[in-house]
Design a protein around this motif. Structure first.
Motif, PDB file in Angstrom:
ATOM      1  N   ARG A  94       0.838  -1.201   0.000  1.00 55.89           N
ATOM      2  CA  ARG A  94       0.000   0.000   0.000  1.00 55.89           C
ATOM      3  C   ARG A  94       0.876   1.255   0.000  1.00 55.89           C
ATOM      4  NH1 ARG A  94      -3.218  -3.382   3.302  1.00 55.89           N
ATOM      5  NH2 ARG A  94      -5.338  -3.666   2.462  1.00 55.89           N
ATOM      6  N   GLN A  95       0.381   2.300  -0.658  1.00 55.38           N
ATOM      7  CA  GLN A  95       0.997   3.621  -0.619  1.00 55.38           C
ATOM      8  C   GLN A  95      -0.090   4.646  -0.315  1.00 55.38           C
ATOM      9  OE1 GLN A  95       3.219   4.652  -4.132  1.00 55.38           O
ATOM     10  NE2 GLN A  95       4.671   2.970  -3.926  1.00 55.38           N
ATOM     11  N   LYS A  96       0.012   5.256   0.858  1.00 60.87           N
ATOM     12  CA  LYS A  96      -0.900   6.342   1.193  1.00 60.87           C
ATOM     13  C   LYS A  96      -0.222   7.655   0.797  1.00 60.87           C
ATOM     14  CE  LYS A  96      -3.445   8.574   4.946  1.00 60.87           C
ATOM     15  NZ  LYS A  96      -3.719   8.618   6.402  1.00 60.87           N
ATOM     16  N   ILE A  97      -0.790   8.326  -0.197  1.00 62.02           N
ATOM     17  CA  ILE A  97      -0.179   9.536  -0.768  1.00 62.02           C
ATOM     18  C   ILE A  97      -0.989  10.756  -0.346  1.00 62.02           C
ATOM     19  CG2 ILE A  97       0.545  10.695  -2.889  1.00 62.02           C
ATOM     20  CD1 ILE A  97       0.601   7.924  -4.225  1.00 62.02           C
ATOM     21  N   SER A  98      -0.302  11.716   0.240  1.00 56.51           N
ATOM     22  CA  SER A  98      -0.923  12.996   0.587  1.00 56.51           C
ATOM     23  C   SER A  98      -0.065  14.111   0.027  1.00 56.51           C
ATOM     24  CB  SER A  98      -1.078  13.138   2.104  1.00 56.51           C
ATOM     25  OG  SER A  98       0.179  13.005   2.754  1.00 56.51           O
ATOM     26  N   VAL A  99      -0.648  15.288  -0.129  1.00 52.72           N
ATOM     27  CA  VAL A  99       0.065  16.441  -0.679  1.00 52.72           C
ATOM     28  C   VAL A  99      -0.372  17.685   0.083  1.00 52.72           C
ATOM     29  CG1 VAL A  99      -1.691  16.819  -2.473  1.00 52.72           C
ATOM     30  CG2 VAL A  99       0.630  17.711  -2.797  1.00 52.72           C
ATOM     31  N   ASP A 100       0.572  18.567   0.363  1.00 51.05           N
ATOM     32  CA  ASP A 100       0.217  19.801   1.050  1.00 51.05           C
ATOM     33  C   ASP A 100      -0.290  20.817   0.042  1.00 51.05           C
ATOM     34  OD1 ASP A 100       2.454  20.768  -0.227  1.00 51.05           O
ATOM     35  OD2 ASP A 100       3.615  21.159   1.586  1.00 51.05           O
ATOM     36  N   LYS A 101      -0.507  22.056   0.486  1.00 53.89           N
ATOM     37  CA  LYS A 101      -1.063  23.075  -0.398  1.00 53.89           C
ATOM     38  C   LYS A 101      -0.028  23.634  -1.367  1.00 53.89           C
ATOM     39  CE  LYS A 101      -0.374  26.640   3.140  1.00 53.89           C
ATOM     40  NZ  LYS A 101       0.658  27.408   2.425  1.00 53.89           N
ATOM     41  N   ASP A 102       1.217  23.169  -1.251  1.00 58.41           N
ATOM     42  CA  ASP A 102       2.272  23.670  -2.133  1.00 58.41           C
ATOM     43  C   ASP A 102       2.806  22.537  -3.013  1.00 58.41           C
ATOM     44  OD1 ASP A 102       2.391  26.489  -1.269  1.00 58.41           O
ATOM     45  OD2 ASP A 102       2.974  25.644   0.647  1.00 58.41           O
ATOM     46  N   PHE A 103       4.035  22.085  -2.767  1.00 57.56           N
ATOM     47  CA  PHE A 103       4.675  21.154  -3.702  1.00 57.56           C
ATOM     48  C   PHE A 103       5.207  19.878  -3.048  1.00 57.56           C
ATOM     49  CE2 PHE A 103       5.791  25.516  -5.403  1.00 57.56           C
ATOM     50  CZ  PHE A 103       4.790  25.535  -6.371  1.00 57.56           C
ATOM     51  N   LEU A 104       4.776  19.539  -1.864  1.00 53.17           N
ATOM     52  CA  LEU A 104       5.362  18.407  -1.155  1.00 53.17           C
ATOM     53  C   LEU A 104       4.370  17.253  -1.035  1.00 53.17           C
ATOM     54  CD1 LEU A 104       7.991  17.532   0.267  1.00 53.17           C
ATOM     55  CD2 LEU A 104       6.919  18.230   2.422  1.00 53.17           C
ATOM     56  N   PHE A 105       4.778  16.105  -1.609  1.00 53.94           N
ATOM     57  CA  PHE A 105       4.025  14.856  -1.453  1.00 53.94           C
ATOM     58  C   PHE A 105       4.639  14.049  -0.312  1.00 53.94           C
ATOM     59  CE2 PHE A 105       3.493  16.001  -5.906  1.00 53.94           C
ATOM     60  CZ  PHE A 105       2.153  15.751  -6.152  1.00 53.94           C
ATOM     61  N   THR A 106       3.793  13.378   0.453  1.00 53.40           N
ATOM     62  CA  THR A 106       4.247  12.430   1.477  1.00 53.40           C
ATOM     63  C   THR A 106       3.700  11.062   1.114  1.00 53.40           C
ATOM     64  OG1 THR A 106       4.266  14.147   3.180  1.00 53.40           O
ATOM     65  CG2 THR A 106       4.239  11.860   3.925  1.00 53.40           C
ATOM     66  N   VAL A 107       4.586  10.070   1.054  1.00 57.49           N
ATOM     67  CA  VAL A 107       4.209   8.716   0.649  1.00 57.49           C
ATOM     68  C   VAL A 107       4.508   7.766   1.803  1.00 57.49           C
ATOM     69  CG1 VAL A 107       4.534   6.876  -1.045  1.00 57.49           C
ATOM     70  CG2 VAL A 107       4.732   9.281  -1.754  1.00 57.49           C
ATOM     71  N   GLU A 108       3.458   7.228   2.409  1.00 58.24           N
ATOM     72  CA  GLU A 108       3.599   6.247   3.499  1.00 58.24           C
ATOM     73  C   GLU A 108       3.413   4.851   2.895  1.00 58.24           C
ATOM     74  OE1 GLU A 108       1.007   7.157   6.778  1.00 58.24           O
ATOM     75  OE2 GLU A 108       1.191   9.317   6.406  1.00 58.24           O
ATOM     76  N   GLN A 109       4.515   4.112   2.801  1.00 58.40           N
ATOM     77  CA  GLN A 109       4.476   2.771   2.211  1.00 58.40           C
ATOM     78  C   GLN A 109       4.360   1.716   3.301  1.00 58.40           C
ATOM     79  OE1 GLN A 109       6.793   2.279  -1.686  1.00 58.40           O
ATOM     80  NE2 GLN A 109       8.285   3.206  -0.316  1.00 58.40           N
ATOM     81  N   SER A 110       3.559   0.696   3.052  1.00 53.37           N
ATOM     82  CA  SER A 110       3.417  -0.393   4.025  1.00 53.37           C
ATOM     83  C   SER A 110       3.349  -1.730   3.299  1.00 53.37           C
ATOM     84  CB  SER A 110       2.162  -0.206   4.884  1.00 53.37           C
ATOM     85  OG  SER A 110       0.988  -0.309   4.094  1.00 53.37           O
ATOM     86  N   ILE A 111       3.759  -2.790   4.002  1.00 52.74           N
ATOM     87  CA  ILE A 111       3.704  -4.163   3.483  1.00 52.74           C
ATOM     88  C   ILE A 111       3.035  -5.044   4.536  1.00 52.74           C
ATOM     89  CG2 ILE A 111       5.013  -6.113   2.567  1.00 52.74           C
ATOM     90  CD1 ILE A 111       7.334  -4.196   2.048  1.00 52.74           C
ATOM     91  N   GLU A 112       2.095  -5.826   4.098  1.00 52.93           N
ATOM     92  CA  GLU A 112       1.460  -6.840   4.968  1.00 52.93           C
ATOM     93  C   GLU A 112       1.855  -8.217   4.452  1.00 52.93           C
ATOM     94  OE1 GLU A 112      -2.714  -6.192   5.062  1.00 52.93           O
ATOM     95  OE2 GLU A 112      -2.544  -4.122   5.788  1.00 52.93           O
TER      96      GLU A 112
END
Length: 606
Positions: free
Chosen positions: A178-196
């Motif tokens: 899984r990849q939970k992708i979020s982005v702020d109001k400017d130019f930065l993406f945050t990608v939280e990767q997980s493995i089950e």
């Protein structure tokens, strides 16, 4: 510059050094661009396999990349070739490719390609099959990792600043990624990767991140780094990662704990940021027309029936200085080094912040530059005042100095002694005029860098025809101010501002004392017109700064010339009050040495 006599070698050296230093700082970029052009990018027919094509390879190194044969597609066709999740924020538009979970479609709606409001927005990412391909990707490396052609599933159709998107895929091994992708109001993406791991045995994998592009980004200026870049072990890596170096010398590898890496252009940056506590192997490489910056973290073990997670970030956007600084303070170490401030960063950044403040206060960038000029001149007023006072006094003693030189003719040593005595009596420092010029050089260069590289200055208008102060003055008499459909080469395209700059420099020289040495007179007589041509290709904002600076200098010179008026009748050599050279003593005749026997008349040798 105060006048110097022809027996002042130290002064001549200083004058020559200042002139040459200024010419190098201002002229090298133009000369290098004209006579030492960068090597053209290697022509590439294809660097990417079609989406879903089983022929998937990897660039040399651990992190994967798509490479292989395949015809180049138009952007619309490439975007339609795979399912996507839309990206919709005030400062970012585009989509995420669900084949491979790849960021490969991104535009910046706040910035246009030209200063025409109808111009299309700047595009940062484009799919791998397009001519201007650039993309970023995160994932896992290992025997049981999902293949590069895996199609991920999204839990919602659009990623916004308020609504993250979670992508998921199940590998043939049964592992759930899984990849939970979020982005702020400017130019930065945050990608939280997980493995089950639902299996009965532990699994070992390694997280990776990469930024890849086809061909080379165009370097408009020789002293602005374009290409692979990174901060690893708290050290900026840029000059050793030039496109040519990667092509000729092969991959460049580093190890680091945390840091960041990616690809940069003059105004734009795509940077992959691993977990700042993770130990990574970073690689910058080139293969088959494709450049890539990637990192691979240490292996992690997913226990049977267990789950692990890691977090990475992606900066993709404009190098907004304030924003970059905030991200650097918030956990991306030294991201501010992605802005190529150059040697005088300690001066350039304060100048930028002052200029940015004045721009926000006045609403006009040209007015902000004028305000900056006046503030800089106010700060340097005490030093400049000493300069002009010294120059005015030199005008007063100039005729006396000339008369001394005429009186003593070839006795240059005596003439120099008398002139130095005048300096001491009149309390004149002949070098006082050089100091403000020397101090202006780093300030001028720092402003040059600010106008050259800061995105805040891009496409900012002033008045009338000056619609972009970060570009050269477009109005030139060589094409009758635009009436002739011909654009002269930058080096001779003298705009209105460069001409005004040359004229104001000439006026400054007319108000300054004439040089005593004929060679210096010739050099300084040519300087205004040489600088007019040197400055023609530079940003109009820089030309505006220098022209206003010259006008302020002219005002100060006029004031000092009135305060110290030159004598109406110059003194002649006959009335100069100097002491004549003492007469040289006549040589004494040689005599016998003390204690020697006196000669005896008529005495003969036996």
């Amino acid at each position: 510059m105060p006048p110097q006599d022809n027996q002042s070698p130290d002064v001549k050296n200083i004058v020559l050094a200042v002139v040459l230093s200024t010419m190098v700082l201002l002229g090298w970029t133009v000369v290098a661009d004209r006579f030492f052009p960068t090597e053209a990018p290697t022509p590439v027919v294809s660097t990417a396999a079609p989406a879903g094509d089983p022929a998937v390879a990897a660039l040399p190194g651990a992190a994967p990349a798509i490479a292989g044969p395949g015809a180049i597609l138009g952007r619309d066709a490439a975007l339609a070739a795979s399912p996507r999740v839309a990206i919709d924020t005030p400062r970012l538009k585009g989509s995420i490719n669900l084949t491979g979970a790849r960021f490969d479609d991104l535009v910046l709606p706040s910035y246009r390609q030209t200063n025409d409001k109808a111009s299309p927005p700047v595009r940062l990412f484009s799919p791998s099959r397009t001519a201007d391909a650039q993309f970023a990707q995160f994932g896992w490396v290992g025997a049981l990792a999902p293949p590069a052609t895996a199609v991920w599933t999204a839990d919602r159709p659009t990623l916004t600043s308020a609504t993250p998107v979670t992508l998921s895929t199940t590998a043939p091994s049964g592992l759930v990624f899984r990849q939970k992708i979020s982005v702020d109001k400017d130019f930065l993406f945050t990608v939280e990767q997980s493995i089950e791991n639902p299996g009965a045995a532990p699994v070992v994998l390694q997280p990776f991140g990469l930024v890849s592009r086809r061909g080379e980004a165009k370097a408009a200026e020789t002293n602005v780094h374009v290409g692979p870049i990174g901060v690893l072990q708290d050290t900026l890596k840029d000059s050793d990662l030039e496109f040519e170096k990667l092509r000729d010398d092969g991959p460049q590898r580093f190890t680091s704990t945390g840091g960041w890496l990616g690809l940069t252009e003059k105004y734009w940056l795509a940077a992959s940021v691993p977990d700042q506590k993770a130990k990574i192997a970073a690689t910058f490489q080139y293969a088959a027309g494709q450049y890539q910056a990637d990192w691979l973290a240490d292996a992690v073990t997913v226990p049977a029936g267990g789950r692990i997670a890691s977090t990475a970030k992606l900066f993709a956007g404009a190098k907004d200085v304030d924003l970059i600084d905030r991200y650097a303070e918030a956990g991306i170490p030294r991201l501010d080094k992605s802005v190529s401030w150059g040697w005088f960063e300690v001066i350039a950044k304060p100048i930028f912040h002052l200029l940015d403040f004045l721009f926000k206060f006045t609403g006009n960038f040209g007015v902000a530059i004028i305000g900056l000029t006046l503030i800089v001149r106010a700060i340097m007023f005490p030093i400049a005042n000493k300069q002009y006072e010294s120059m005015a006094k030199m005008r007063l003693i100039g005729p006396r100095m000339k008369a001394i030189q005429e009186k003593y003719g070839d006795d240059k040593l005596r003439a120099q002694q008398e002139i130095m005595a005048i300096y001491k009596t009149e309390k004149v420092n002949p070098l006082a005029g050089c100091l403000p010029i020397v101090l202006q050089i780093p300030i001028f260069y720092a402003l040059y860098k600010t106008l050259l590289i800061s995105i805040e200055m891009r496409h900012q208008p002033f008045v009338l025809w000056l619609t972009d102060l970060s570009a050269p003055d477009p109005l030139t008499p060589l094409n009758l101010f635009g009436l002739i459909a011909w654009q002269p080469p930058a080096m001779i395209a003298l705009g209105v501002l460069p001409i005004l700059l040359g004229v104001t420099m000439w006026l400054q020289q007319k108000l300054s004392p004439a040089q005593m040495d004929p060679v210096q007179q010739q050099v300084f007589a040519l300087m205004p017109w040489l600088f007019m041509f040197f400055m023609a290709p530079f940003a109009a904002g820089l030309q505006l700064y220098w022209t206003i600076n010259n006008l302020v200098s002219i005002g100060q010179q006029l004031y000092m010339n009135r305060k110290y008026p030159a004598p109406a009748t110059p003194p002649s050599a006959a009335v100069i009050d100097v002491k004549p050279n003492p007469p040289k003593a006549a040589p004494k005749p040689a005599g016998p040495k003390p204690g020697a026997p006196k000669p005896t008349a008529g005495r003969r040798r036996k």
